[in-house]
Write a protein that holds these residues in place. Sequence first.
Motif, short mmCIF file in Angstrom:
data_model
loop_
_atom_site.label_atom_id
_atom_site.label_comp_id
_atom_site.label_asym_id
_atom_site.label_seq_id
_atom_site.Cartn_x
_atom_site.Cartn_y
_atom_site.Cartn_z
N ALA A 161 0.83 -1.20 0.00
CA ALA A 161 0.00 0.00 0.00
C ALA A 161 0.87 1.26 0.00
O ALA A 161 0.62 2.20 -0.77
CB ALA A 161 -0.92 0.01 1.21
N PHE A 162 1.87 1.28 0.86
CA PHE A 162 2.78 2.44 0.89
C PHE A 162 3.50 2.59 -0.44
O PHE A 162 3.65 3.70 -0.96
CB PHE A 162 3.79 2.29 2.02
CG PHE A 162 3.30 2.78 3.35
CD1 PHE A 162 3.30 4.14 3.63
CD2 PHE A 162 2.83 1.90 4.31
CE1 PHE A 162 2.85 4.61 4.85
CE2 PHE A 162 2.38 2.36 5.53
CZ PHE A 162 2.39 3.72 5.81
N ALA A 163 3.95 1.47 -0.99
CA ALA A 163 4.66 1.53 -2.28
C ALA A 163 3.75 2.08 -3.38
O ALA A 163 4.15 2.93 -4.19
CB ALA A 163 5.17 0.14 -2.65
N LYS A 164 2.49 1.58 -3.42
CA LYS A 164 1.55 2.06 -4.43
C LYS A 164 1.24 3.54 -4.23
O LYS A 164 1.14 4.31 -5.20
CB LYS A 164 0.26 1.25 -4.37
CG LYS A 164 0.32 -0.09 -5.08
CD LYS A 164 -1.06 -0.70 -5.22
CE LYS A 164 -1.03 -1.98 -6.05
NZ LYS A 164 -2.39 -2.53 -6.26
N ALA A 165 1.06 3.94 -2.97
CA ALA A 165 0.73 5.33 -2.69
C ALA A 165 1.83 6.26 -3.18
O ALA A 165 1.57 7.25 -3.87
CB ALA A 165 0.51 5.52 -1.19
N PHE A 166 3.08 5.94 -2.82
CA PHE A 166 4.19 6.79 -3.24
C PHE A 166 4.36 6.75 -4.77
O PHE A 166 4.70 7.76 -5.39
CB PHE A 166 5.48 6.35 -2.55
CG PHE A 166 5.52 6.71 -1.09
CD1 PHE A 166 5.40 8.04 -0.69
CD2 PHE A 166 5.66 5.73 -0.12
CE1 PHE A 166 5.43 8.38 0.66
CE2 PHE A 166 5.68 6.07 1.22
CZ PHE A 166 5.57 7.39 1.63
N ALA A 167 4.14 5.58 -5.36
CA ALA A 167 4.28 5.47 -6.82
C ALA A 167 3.21 6.30 -7.53
O ALA A 167 3.49 6.97 -8.53
CB ALA A 167 4.18 4.00 -7.25
N MET A 168 1.97 6.27 -7.01
CA MET A 168 0.89 7.02 -7.63
C MET A 168 1.11 8.53 -7.49
O MET A 168 0.84 9.30 -8.41
CB MET A 168 -0.45 6.62 -7.00
CG MET A 168 -0.86 5.18 -7.30
SD MET A 168 -2.27 4.61 -6.32
CE MET A 168 -3.61 5.45 -7.15
N VAL A 169 1.61 8.94 -6.32
CA VAL A 169 1.85 10.37 -6.10
C VAL A 169 3.04 10.83 -6.92
O VAL A 169 2.98 11.86 -7.61
CB VAL A 169 2.08 10.65 -4.60
CG1 VAL A 169 2.50 12.10 -4.40
CG2 VAL A 169 0.82 10.36 -3.81
N GLY A 181 -6.23 5.62 1.15
CA GLY A 181 -6.43 6.12 2.51
C GLY A 181 -5.25 6.93 3.01
O GLY A 181 -5.42 7.97 3.64
N ILE A 182 -4.05 6.45 2.71
CA ILE A 182 -2.85 7.18 3.11
C ILE A 182 -2.81 8.54 2.44
O ILE A 182 -2.50 9.57 3.06
CB ILE A 182 -1.59 6.35 2.75
CG1 ILE A 182 -1.55 5.09 3.62
CG2 ILE A 182 -0.32 7.17 2.93
CD1 ILE A 182 -0.53 4.07 3.16
N ILE A 183 -3.14 8.58 1.15
CA ILE A 183 -3.14 9.84 0.42
C ILE A 183 -4.21 10.78 0.98
O ILE A 183 -3.99 11.99 1.13
CB ILE A 183 -3.36 9.59 -1.08
CG1 ILE A 183 -2.18 8.79 -1.65
CG2 ILE A 183 -3.52 10.90 -1.84
CD1 ILE A 183 -2.39 8.29 -3.06
N LEU A 184 -5.38 10.24 1.30
CA LEU A 184 -6.46 11.05 1.85
C LEU A 184 -6.05 11.68 3.18
O LEU A 184 -6.30 12.87 3.42
CB LEU A 184 -7.72 10.21 2.03
CG LEU A 184 -8.94 10.91 2.65
CD1 LEU A 184 -9.37 12.09 1.79
CD2 LEU A 184 -10.08 9.93 2.81
N LEU A 202 -4.66 -1.16 -2.67
CA LEU A 202 -4.99 0.11 -3.30
C LEU A 202 -5.87 0.95 -2.38
O LEU A 202 -5.72 2.18 -2.32
CB LEU A 202 -5.71 -0.13 -4.63
CG LEU A 202 -6.09 1.12 -5.42
CD1 LEU A 202 -4.87 2.00 -5.67
CD2 LEU A 202 -6.75 0.73 -6.75
N ALA A 203 -6.78 0.30 -1.65
CA ALA A 203 -7.63 1.03 -0.71
C ALA A 203 -6.78 1.69 0.38
O ALA A 203 -7.01 2.85 0.74
CB ALA A 203 -8.65 0.09 -0.08
#
Length: 266
Positions: free
Chosen positions: A38-46, A239-242, A234-235
């Motif tokens: 989740a952290f990896a996806k969040a940072f990758a998406m940002v 959430g982390i981004i939110l 992904l959820a």
Amino acid sequence: SGCNLYTAALSTVVESITWETNAVLAQLDVVMNDIGVAFAKAFAMVAGFDKDLAEIVGLSLGVSLSAVFIAAVIGLPLGAAMALFRFPGRTVIIVVLNAFMGLPPVVVGLIVYLLLSRAGPLGVLGLLFTPTAMISAQIILVTPIIASLTRQVMDDLWREYEEQMRSLGAGPARSLTALLWDGRFSLFTAILAGFGRASAEVGAVMIVGGNIDHATRVMTTAIALETSKGDLALALALGIILIGISISVNAALMALKGTARRFAYE
């Protein structure tokens, strides 16, 4: 014989505990892996400026900030009026405003849905399943919060300055604007509370917005959708981004409040 039976039973218990411990550790390992993903996806998406993510974030901020702005325009003078003026039914209105601070979002969503549906009184406007409908629902949820918190702030200010204002010939009507300005820094808290309610809202916007991709899908409804699909990684990323967005907006508003306070007293 009895000793052998006791040893066998003890061995069975130890094996059972060991098996359950291994199962728990395996589940924990899966959870930790999901969090890591989740952290990896969040940072990758940002970092990658993901187009779909940017669209969802932009719509989320647009809906929430619009709702908070309109709710503030309604709630600030309404709360101030409740504090300064005395009239029949005032207590009832205050009780209702305080009660509405805890309005169930799904109930608000249902009411707005019925109003905007094709068979409803506002159905001709065609606003159902649009960002406008989502903003309308959030306004209903946020306005009582801002109005109630404003009333408390203004009530304290009016108790402090009432005699001084009346000695200057200023009654409640003429004092309202001045006290709103004097309490502007404290009222930032009311606005932040309203933004927190709006940005975290999912039930009402899901009902009136429909969570339509590229149209009404916001951060909270996207998280609910991904969780229902089983895409927990992904959820969690969303959430982390939110949470990051919420902290950033609150920090920016608090910085603005501090800067305004310094300039006001220089």
